[in-house]
Design a protein around this motif. Structure first.
Motif, PDB file in Angstrom:
ATOM      1  N   UNK A  83      58.541 -28.368  -6.014  1.00  0.00           N
ATOM      2  CA  UNK A  83      59.269 -28.780  -7.206  1.00  0.00           C
ATOM      3  C   UNK A  83      60.419 -29.723  -6.847  1.00  0.00           C
ATOM      4  N   UNK A  84      61.124 -29.415  -5.773  1.00  0.00           N
ATOM      5  CA  UNK A  84      62.257 -30.249  -5.380  1.00  0.00           C
ATOM      6  C   UNK A  84      61.805 -31.667  -5.048  1.00  0.00           C
ATOM      7  N   UNK A  85      60.772 -31.765  -4.224  1.00  0.00           N
ATOM      8  CA  UNK A  85      60.294 -33.097  -3.841  1.00  0.00           C
ATOM      9  C   UNK A  85      59.783 -33.857  -5.061  1.00  0.00           C
ATOM     10  N   UNK A  86      59.131 -33.128  -5.965  1.00  0.00           N
ATOM     11  CA  UNK A  86      58.595 -33.771  -7.163  1.00  0.00           C
ATOM     12  C   UNK A  86      59.720 -34.285  -8.046  1.00  0.00           C
ATOM     13  N   UNK A  87      60.757 -33.485  -8.219  1.00  0.00           N
ATOM     14  CA  UNK A  87      61.875 -33.896  -9.072  1.00  0.00           C
ATOM     15  C   UNK A  87      62.587 -35.109  -8.496  1.00  0.00           C
ATOM     16  N   UNK A  88      62.815 -35.091  -7.188  1.00  0.00           N
ATOM     17  CA  UNK A  88      63.495 -36.216  -6.551  1.00  0.00           C
ATOM     18  C   UNK A  88      62.637 -37.476  -6.696  1.00  0.00           C
ATOM     19  N   UNK A  89      61.340 -37.340  -6.476  1.00  0.00           N
ATOM     20  CA  UNK A  89      60.423 -38.479  -6.592  1.00  0.00           C
ATOM     21  C   UNK A  89      60.452 -39.041  -8.005  1.00  0.00           C
ATOM     22  N   UNK A  90      60.390 -38.174  -8.991  1.00  0.00           N
ATOM     23  CA  UNK A  90      60.364 -38.627 -10.382  1.00  0.00           C
ATOM     24  C   UNK A  90      61.684 -39.281 -10.780  1.00  0.00           C
ATOM     25  N   UNK A  91      62.781 -38.726 -10.324  1.00  0.00           N
ATOM     26  CA  UNK A  91      64.067 -39.337 -10.667  1.00  0.00           C
ATOM     27  C   UNK A  91      64.150 -40.730 -10.056  1.00  0.00           C
TER      28      UNK A  91
END
Lengths: 184, 322
Positions: free
Chosen positions: A132-140
């Motif tokens: 989730x963390x990597x996904x959120x950072x990527x999306x931001x």
């Protein structure tokens, strides 16, 4: 006003729907478009087009994530309006983001060429496999076009962690696309 | 499909992910707990189009950057080259700046000090005790638009004060402090030569006898950041000791020389099996990567590897796969 109530206004074909949407999300949508276009007037036009699209699609749509629904439309309009040639001359953020994403595209020339929505589905499958963390950072970074500093501030983490997580996720995406046989 | 297509195609991703990035927060770790640094890549450098890693080099216009002192410096007669290296040793050469328009210079956290580039290695939630003498301040300012003459002393992709790390040679490791008390370590991973494993694992990393436990993950768990982690049971300490002894005695080779079987394309995708994390007494972690065939790499210096006796390697793998 809560999203469900705003959506209900669309369904009721109430003119308040657009006003409430603008009150809730107008500023965010404008920032999103402006980051891409670097032009206040063009960004405003995108936001207006977004409201029109929302009015024309709700109903029958009843978005589960209302802001995400609007932001998707707005982003799509902004990227469509973007003059990519001039963006490069103006050293716009979108150019550096494009260069970063270029690093995810594999070199191989295996079979499948993807378009638009299929790219989106492929990326969704890839994102589903990430933390989730990597996904959120990527999306931001690549969806919302946030700067590294903004991402670090938003999530209360260091810029070095943001950079490294982005780097790692890009490498994973490249590997994923290679395995999917996706080509330039 | 190119980068632009990917960026545009992102518009069509699942709205749940768009919402998640907008509405969710990240859980802050407890200050007493070590933060797994799972996302660090080869930690050498910056990515160019095509995938090869390069890093800002030190061949800028400032002549003073070309000379520096420190343990195990490259003894080759040519800076930035593997030529002339004494037999039996490997050289991780100085790296070159690539100002190709497709190069993005702000993709990893790094800074330049005394002519060396230090690349981020690990973030520690509670690392204050490791912070040593203040050495300088990186002004940051390097991004994808920075020309060659911007790669100068104290420039970097991150800004801030940097310090020595207590117990570590500053020519190898430095650190920066974050406002929340966490500390990020940075490793100088180029411009050095190595012979035996001990020159890295003991002389620089001080591994043996200085750790409290060893955690491990499978390649898949590490790659996908699942957070699944196990600990080697204390009764297997003799096997770990034997493993470390073998690593220290082994000769370094270039990782690019690790042979691939037919059909294999990457030593990481096709050969990597486990990641080990030696939890050091000082709160740091020494992260090793294990590859089939007895190959061992340090996460902060993946250009080089050691190859140990297969029987010793298999003994450890047997413990990890129990």
């Amino acid at each position: 006003m809560e999203d469900t109530r705003i959506i209900a206004l669309y369904w009721a074909r109430s003119e308040d729907a657009i006003r409430e949407t603008d009150a809730a999300y107008g500023r965010k949508l404008h920032v999103l478009a402006d980051r891409i276009l670097r032009c206040h007037e063009d960004a405003q036009e995108c936001v207006s087009d977004t409201y029109m699209k929302a009015w024309n699609t709700i109903p029958p749509q009843r978005p589960a994530y209302f802001f995400a629904y609007l932001a998707k439309i707005c982003r799509h309009f902004a990227l469509g309006k973007l003059d990519w040639n001039n963006a490069a001359k103006r050293k716009a953020d979108i150019v550096s983001l494009t260069a970063e994403m270029e690093l995810c595209v594999p070199d191989n020339s295996l079979e499948r060429k993807l378009e638009g929505e299929e790219i989106g589905r492929t990326l969704s499958r890839f994102l589903a496999e990430q933390s989730q963390e990597n996904r959120m950072i990527f999306m931001r970074r690549y969806w919302y076009t946030d700067s590294v500093a903004e991402i670090a501030a938003r999530y209360g983490i260091s810029e070095s962690k943001v950079k490294t997580r982005l780097h790692r996720t890009r490498m994973k995406l490249r590997t994923y696309l290679e395995r999917e046989g996706i080509y330039l | 499909m190119n980068g632009k297509d990917l960026l545009v195609g992102l518009s069509f991703v699942d709205e749940a992910y768009v919402d998640e990035a907008e509405t969710r927060t990240m859980k802050k770790p407890s200050p007493a707990r070590w933060i797994p640094w799972v996302a660090i890549a080869a930690c050498l450098c910056l990515v160019i189009a095509g995938g090869r890693l390069l890093a800002p080099g030190l061949n800028g216009s400032d002549e003073s950057l070309k000379n520096y002192s420190g343990i195990g410096e490259s003894e080759s007669g040519v800076m930035g080259s593997e030529e002339g290296v004494e037999e039996g040793r490997v050289a991780v050469p100085r790296l070159e700046v690539d100002l190709n328009p497709m190069t993005s210079a702000n993709l990893l956290a790094f800074f330049i000090y005394q002519g060396r580039s230090y690349v981020c290695y690990e973030e520690l939630a509670a690392g204050e005790a490791l912070v040593g003498e203040y050495l300088g301040t990186s002004v940051g300012a390097i991004d994808e638009w920075t020309p060659l003459d911007g790669y100068v002393e104290l420039a970097g992709s991150v800004s801030g004060d940097f310090y020595a790390v207590k117990g570590y040679d500053p020519s190898f490791m430095l650190c920066m402090k974050n406002g929340d008390g966490s500390v990020v370590t940075y490793i100088n991973d180029n411009g050095i030569t190595l012979g035996k494993g001990a020159e890295l694992y003991e002389d620089r990393l001080h591994l043996s006898g200085n750790y409290t436990s060893v955690d491990f993950q499978t390649r898949a768990d590490w790659f996908y950041g699942t957070g699944v982690m196990s600990t080697i049971a204390p009764e297997h300490q003799p096997i770990v000791d034997q493993f470390l002894a073998a690593v220290n005695e082994a000769d370094f080779i270039y990782s690019r020389d690790i042979p691939l079987e037919e059909g294999e394309t990457s030593i990481y995708d096709d050969k990597e099996i486990y990641h080990l994390f030696f939890r050091m007494n000082n709160g740091m972690s020494t992260h090793l990567r294990l590859l089939e065939g007895g190959y061992v790499q340090f996460q902060g210096l993946t250009d080089v590897s050691v190859k140990i006796d297969q029987a010793v390697f298999d003994s450890l793998i047997g413990v990890l796969s129990e």
